[in-house]
Scaffold this active site. Sequence first.
Site, mmCIF file in Angstrom:
data_model
loop_
_atom_site.group_PDB
_atom_site.id
_atom_site.type_symbol
_atom_site.label_atom_id
_atom_site.label_comp_id
_atom_site.label_asym_id
_atom_site.label_seq_id
_atom_site.Cartn_x
_atom_site.Cartn_y
_atom_site.Cartn_z
ATOM 1 N N LYS A 111 0.805 -1.232 0.000
ATOM 2 C CA LYS A 111 0.000 0.000 0.000
ATOM 3 C C LYS A 111 0.836 1.280 0.000
ATOM 4 O O LYS A 111 0.439 2.274 -0.603
ATOM 5 C CB LYS A 111 -0.942 0.006 1.207
ATOM 6 C CG LYS A 111 -2.021 -1.063 1.123
ATOM 7 C CD LYS A 111 -2.950 -1.007 2.316
ATOM 8 C CE LYS A 111 -3.910 -2.173 2.303
ATOM 9 N NZ LYS A 111 -4.836 -2.148 3.435
ATOM 10 N N ASP B 192 -9.617 2.645 2.366
ATOM 11 C CA ASP B 192 -9.555 2.032 3.704
ATOM 12 C C ASP B 192 -9.995 2.993 4.806
ATOM 13 O O ASP B 192 -10.702 2.600 5.739
ATOM 14 C CB ASP B 192 -8.106 1.628 4.045
ATOM 15 C CG ASP B 192 -7.668 0.355 3.365
ATOM 16 O OD1 ASP B 192 -8.526 -0.480 3.040
ATOM 17 O OD2 ASP B 192 -6.447 0.192 3.169
ATOM 18 N N VAL C 143 7.968 2.485 19.583
ATOM 19 C CA VAL C 143 7.339 3.718 20.065
ATOM 20 C C VAL C 143 7.545 4.865 19.072
ATOM 21 O O VAL C 143 6.653 5.706 18.874
ATOM 22 C CB VAL C 143 7.893 4.063 21.467
ATOM 23 C CG1 VAL C 143 7.356 5.394 21.960
ATOM 24 C CG2 VAL C 143 7.542 2.953 22.453
#
Length: 312
Positions: free
Chosen positions: A79, A135, A187
């Site tokens: 994608k 999406d 993170v």
Amino acid sequence: MSNSIPHEHPIDASTRYCAVLGCPIRHSASPALQNAGIAALRLNWRYLALAVEPERLPEVLKGASSMGFVGLNLTVPHKILAMELVDELDGSARQWGAVNTIKFEAETSPGTWTSLAREDPPAGARIRSVGYNTDADAIVRSLQEDLELTLEGSSAVVLGAGGAGAVAAQRLAMAGVDHLYLVNRTVSKAEKVASLIRAHNPSQHVEVGYPPPGKKVGLILNATSLGLKTGDPIPWDPGVLDLRQASHAYDMIYRPAETPFLQTARETGCRVANGMGMLLYQGARALEIWSGQPAPVETMRNALRRHLETHP
Ligand code: ATR
């Protein structure tokens, strides 16, 4: 193929093709979904699922365009890669930074580009690919319809900041979710998504990490790939987040129909939904983009449900 509507056109020399490209692809329910929609619209098209490795994506896109494909869907891992490979980007792809739908168009007169849905392109016509993202809107539609969630002014925890998590978090922010908590193993990726959201809307409350103990949230959404395979770790830390803090839980995974995350959420009293609705709505919108007609959503929903029941 669990397609209840018999296709009125046998495959012949006029049949046109669409496909989903991914790697792996064998799990895809998109052929069942799309062929049901195609049959209901009485189009002489077929929708295939093709295993394509990322290194081959450029040549496959060129090949599909040369073979008169109407359009493509892209799934993992294509994608983001496709952003660089298509000739044009629709605003939806530019906004969300990922392409999951491609429409091919022919230049029928200088500067006029026409979808390949209706007729064959004139001989020698230039063909271009246009990338869309269906999406992002599908997530919100599924949350609103399947969970009956009001997103405006609500709060949400998004687990995962990969391709799917990044789009989900940004789309939730745009839908007016007031307070977002972004959790990801890596993170730095969650930090990057938080920065993107803040850059767009500096007053948005977006934090990296779990909500404080006892703090209630409207939604917890799993956008990681954890739960796809038996034996996967769970996607949240139960020592830090008690699922009773959430009123609704959504898992983008639809196969298995109930991941351990969704099962735990259901057992703790959350209203839950899996990613079937998201798959349905992104696919319905893709079919509309290719065909220029409203998608037969209920037919597609029934075909998808049946397919998933028979191929759990
Ligand atoms: P997608 O396009 O489906 O989002 P992705 O970009 O590869 O695919 O993202 C997968 C997500 O699942 C990421 O949030 C990933 O966490 P990292 O960004 O830290 O890689 C998460 N994920 C995958 N395997 C994981 C694991 N074993 N533990 C925790 N998170 C995991």
